[in-house]
Design an enzyme around this catalytic site. Structure first.
Site, PDB file in Angstrom:
ATOM      1  N   GLU A 140      27.724  46.064  52.831  1.00  0.00           N
ATOM      2  CA  GLU A 140      29.404  46.000  52.055  1.00  0.00           C
ATOM      3  C   GLU A 140      29.272  45.369  50.634  1.00  0.00           C
ATOM      4  O   GLU A 140      29.274  43.614  50.648  1.00  0.00           O
ATOM      5  CB  GLU A 140      30.450  45.181  53.267  1.00  0.00           C
ATOM      6  CG  GLU A 140      31.299  45.976  54.107  1.00  0.00           C
ATOM      7  CD  GLU A 140      32.067  44.897  54.518  1.00  0.00           C
ATOM      8  OE1 GLU A 140      33.560  45.697  54.981  1.00  0.00           O
ATOM      9  OE2 GLU A 140      32.458  43.810  54.969  1.00  0.00           O
ATOM     10  N   GLY A 143      38.072  44.288  48.691  1.00  0.00           N
ATOM     11  CA  GLY A 143      39.530  43.938  48.313  1.00  0.00           C
ATOM     12  C   GLY A 143      39.207  43.842  46.861  1.00  0.00           C
ATOM     13  O   GLY A 143      40.614  43.604  46.614  1.00  0.00           O
ATOM     14  N   HIS A 154      30.087  38.764  58.204  1.00  0.00           N
ATOM     15  CA  HIS A 154      31.393  39.521  56.972  1.00  0.00           C
ATOM     16  C   HIS A 154      30.818  38.536  55.713  1.00  0.00           C
ATOM     17  O   HIS A 154      30.826  36.646  56.202  1.00  0.00           O
ATOM     18  CB  HIS A 154      32.498  39.398  57.613  1.00  0.00           C
ATOM     19  CG  HIS A 154      32.990  40.255  56.573  1.00  0.00           C
ATOM     20  ND1 HIS A 154      33.757  39.808  55.383  1.00  0.00           N
ATOM     21  CD2 HIS A 154      33.557  41.354  56.804  1.00  0.00           C
ATOM     22  CE1 HIS A 154      34.695  40.167  54.763  1.00  0.00           C
ATOM     23  NE2 HIS A 154      34.166  41.388  55.390  1.00  0.00           N
ATOM     24  N   GLU A 185      32.176  37.020  53.615  1.00  0.00           N
ATOM     25  CA  GLU A 185      33.789  35.814  53.898  1.00  0.00           C
ATOM     26  C   GLU A 185      33.548  34.863  54.832  1.00  0.00           C
ATOM     27  O   GLU A 185      33.922  33.646  54.573  1.00  0.00           O
ATOM     28  CB  GLU A 185      35.005  36.952  54.702  1.00  0.00           C
ATOM     29  CG  GLU A 185      36.018  37.772  52.986  1.00  0.00           C
ATOM     30  CD  GLU A 185      36.824  38.539  53.454  1.00  0.00           C
ATOM     31  OE1 GLU A 185      37.452  38.543  54.531  1.00  0.00           O
ATOM     32  OE2 GLU A 185      36.724  39.543  52.207  1.00  0.00           O
ATOM     33  N   GLY A 197      39.014  47.306  55.309  1.00  0.00           N
ATOM     34  CA  GLY A 197      39.841  46.163  55.336  1.00  0.00           C
ATOM     35  C   GLY A 197      41.490  46.478  55.266  1.00  0.00           C
ATOM     36  O   GLY A 197      42.281  46.473  56.366  1.00  0.00           O
ATOM     37  N   GLY A 198      41.748  46.307  53.308  1.00  0.00           N
ATOM     38  CA  GLY A 198      42.930  46.453  53.735  1.00  0.00           C
ATOM     39  C   GLY A 198      43.665  47.598  53.942  1.00  0.00           C
ATOM     40  O   GLY A 198      45.232  47.856  54.450  1.00  0.00           O
ATOM     41  N   SER A 232      36.663  48.323  49.649  1.00  0.00           N
ATOM     42  CA  SER A 232      37.843  49.015  48.734  1.00  0.00           C
ATOM     43  C   SER A 232      37.550  50.641  50.002  1.00  0.00           C
ATOM     44  O   SER A 232      37.878  51.594  48.832  1.00  0.00           O
ATOM     45  CB  SER A 232      37.593  49.297  47.163  1.00  0.00           C
ATOM     46  OG  SER A 232      37.467  47.894  47.172  1.00  0.00           O
ATOM     47  N   ASN A 259      38.844  46.088  59.633  1.00  0.00           N
ATOM     48  CA  ASN A 259      38.641  45.053  59.841  1.00  0.00           C
ATOM     49  C   ASN A 259      40.268  44.289  59.015  1.00  0.00           C
ATOM     50  O   ASN A 259      40.205  44.640  58.313  1.00  0.00           O
ATOM     51  CB  ASN A 259      37.405  44.279  58.968  1.00  0.00           C
ATOM     52  CG  ASN A 259      37.567  42.612  59.034  1.00  0.00           C
ATOM     53  OD1 ASN A 259      38.505  42.098  59.399  1.00  0.00           O
ATOM     54  ND2 ASN A 259      37.039  42.766  57.700  1.00  0.00           N
ATOM     55  N   TRP A 260      41.320  43.478  60.589  1.00  0.00           N
ATOM     56  CA  TRP A 260      42.050  43.397  60.494  1.00  0.00           C
ATOM     57  C   TRP A 260      41.958  42.168  58.643  1.00  0.00           C
ATOM     58  O   TRP A 260      43.702  41.214  58.396  1.00  0.00           O
ATOM     59  CB  TRP A 260      43.387  42.989  61.301  1.00  0.00           C
ATOM     60  CG  TRP A 260      43.853  44.460  61.208  1.00  0.00           C
ATOM     61  CD1 TRP A 260      43.719  45.513  60.873  1.00  0.00           C
ATOM     62  CD2 TRP A 260      45.192  44.970  62.694  1.00  0.00           C
ATOM     63  NE1 TRP A 260      44.677  46.560  60.916  1.00  0.00           N
ATOM     64  CE2 TRP A 260      44.871  46.597  62.202  1.00  0.00           C
ATOM     65  CE3 TRP A 260      46.064  43.878  63.493  1.00  0.00           C
ATOM     66  CZ2 TRP A 260      46.630  46.612  62.766  1.00  0.00           C
ATOM     67  CZ3 TRP A 260      46.930  43.931  63.824  1.00  0.00           C
ATOM     68  CH2 TRP A 260      46.960  45.625  63.469  1.00  0.00           C
ATOM     69  N   LYS A 261      41.395  41.032  59.743  1.00  0.00           N
ATOM     70  CA  LYS A 261      40.795  39.852  58.645  1.00  0.00           C
ATOM     71  C   LYS A 261      41.822  38.547  59.774  1.00  0.00           C
ATOM     72  O   LYS A 261      42.577  38.833  60.742  1.00  0.00           O
ATOM     73  CB  LYS A 261      40.858  40.105  57.338  1.00  0.00           C
ATOM     74  CG  LYS A 261      40.163  41.405  56.575  1.00  0.00           C
ATOM     75  CD  LYS A 261      39.040  41.194  55.181  1.00  0.00           C
ATOM     76  CE  LYS A 261      39.086  41.909  55.141  1.00  0.00           C
ATOM     77  NZ  LYS A 261      38.104  42.033  53.345  1.00  0.00           N
TER      78      LYS A 261
HETATM   79  P1  PGA Z   1      38.850  45.828  51.897  1.00  0.00           P
HETATM   80  O1  PGA Z   1      38.076  45.729  53.319  1.00  0.00           O
HETATM   81  O2  PGA Z   1      38.107  47.889  52.718  1.00  0.00           O
HETATM   82  O3  PGA Z   1      39.632  45.511  51.713  1.00  0.00           O
HETATM   83  O4  PGA Z   1      37.357  46.167  50.611  1.00  0.00           O
HETATM   84  C1  PGA Z   1      36.563  45.917  53.472  1.00  0.00           C
HETATM   85  C2  PGA Z   1      35.875  44.878  54.280  1.00  0.00           C
HETATM   86  O5  PGA Z   1      35.661  43.487  53.421  1.00  0.00           O
HETATM   87  O6  PGA Z   1      35.630  44.818  55.537  1.00  0.00           O
END
Ligand code: PGA
Length: 256
Positions: free
Chosen positions: A169, A175, A93, A95, A235-236, A214, A10-12
């Site tokens: 999640e 993150g 998500h 966010e 994500g990251g 994470s 997930n590149w956000k």
């Molecule tokens: P993260 O994000 O791996 O950077 O913690 C995961 C996500 O929000 O899908």
């Protein structure tokens, strides 16, 4: 692991065309791990270019509207995602839930719209730290599953066809570098599985439950080996091939 492992990046709100080289490198590796389903969800602006750039992996969106078209400035419909080359969409998500006030009913409507347009979906759920500390994590996540999963016409068929996934999640693990303990992940995945069975009956077994929060090269193997974990939403660590590929490798055996 009873399901084909599913590793989704997930590149956000990250990525311009300069990052297509990373996507190509990830795609080449995906071709070397045919037992793993690999996918990336870039920002809307990159979906078309990424689709052109890759061949072995899935390409998806990070959100879609509940309606197929209309007066919704700034929004993108599921049909538009299909048109630009997406084959799945991440919905609900944390966010989106936080920044855009998306509740379960909206996420469910989006999931139904996405399936109706022919997309696969990944529905995200997860508790906040305050909810976990208050002993409410199970209740919150069960409620999110009950309220957010697609139930419209054709939903059961899509579930049976393996087109529906859940990503667990924990919000406090996203993150932050703080990953959930494996026993807690196993317990929550069991809770989610029970809700999926309640909603979809036997077909609920076909829903893959991914862990997210994470995930990185160092912890992926333990998380992916955990009971009931069918993959990861990353994500990251999905932003570069160097960070993402060890996670794909941890999920599969590869050809070599
Ligand atoms: P993260 O994000 O791996 O950077 O913690 C995961 C996500 O929000 O899908």
């Amino acid at each position: 692991m009873p399901h084909r492992p599913y590793i989704v990046g997930n590149w956000k709100m990250n990525g311009t065309r300069a990052m297509l080289a990373e996507a190509r490198a990830i795609d080449r590796a995906a071709g070397r791990y045919p037992d793993v389903q690999v996918a990336l969800a870039p920002p809307f602006t990159l979906i078309g270019a990424l689709r052109e750039a890759v061949s072995a992996m899935g390409v998806g969106g990070q959100d879609c509207h509940t309606q197929p078209k209309g007066a919704h400035t700034g929004d993108v419909s599921a049909a538009m995602l299909v048109d630009t080359g997406a084959d799945f969409v991440i919905l609900g998500h944390s966010e989106r839930r936080k920044d855009h006030g998306e509740g379960n009913a909206v996420v469910q409507a989006k999931a139904d719209a996405a399936l109706a347009a022919g997309l696969a979906v990944i529905v995200c759920v997860g508790e906040t730290l305050a909810e976990r500390d208050a002993g409410k994590a199970d209740k919150v996540v069960a409620g999110q599953v009950d309220g957010s999963m697609p139930v419209g016409e054709g939903a059961l068929d899509a579930v049976a066809a393996g087109k529906v996934a859940v990503a667990y999640e924990p919000v406090w693990a996203i993150g932050t570098g703080r990953v959930a303990d494996v026993p807690d992940v196993v317990a929550m995945h069991a809770t989610i599985r029970a809700r999926l069975t309640a909603i979809y009956g036997e077909a609920g077994d076909k829903v893959r439950i991914l862990y997210g929060g994470s995930v990185n090269a160092g912890n992926a193997a333990d998380l992916l080996a955990a009971e009931g974990v069918s993959g990861a939403l990353v994500g990251g660590a999905s932003l570069t091939a160097d960070a993402f590929l060890p996670i794909v490798a941890a999920a599969g055996t590869g050809e070599a």
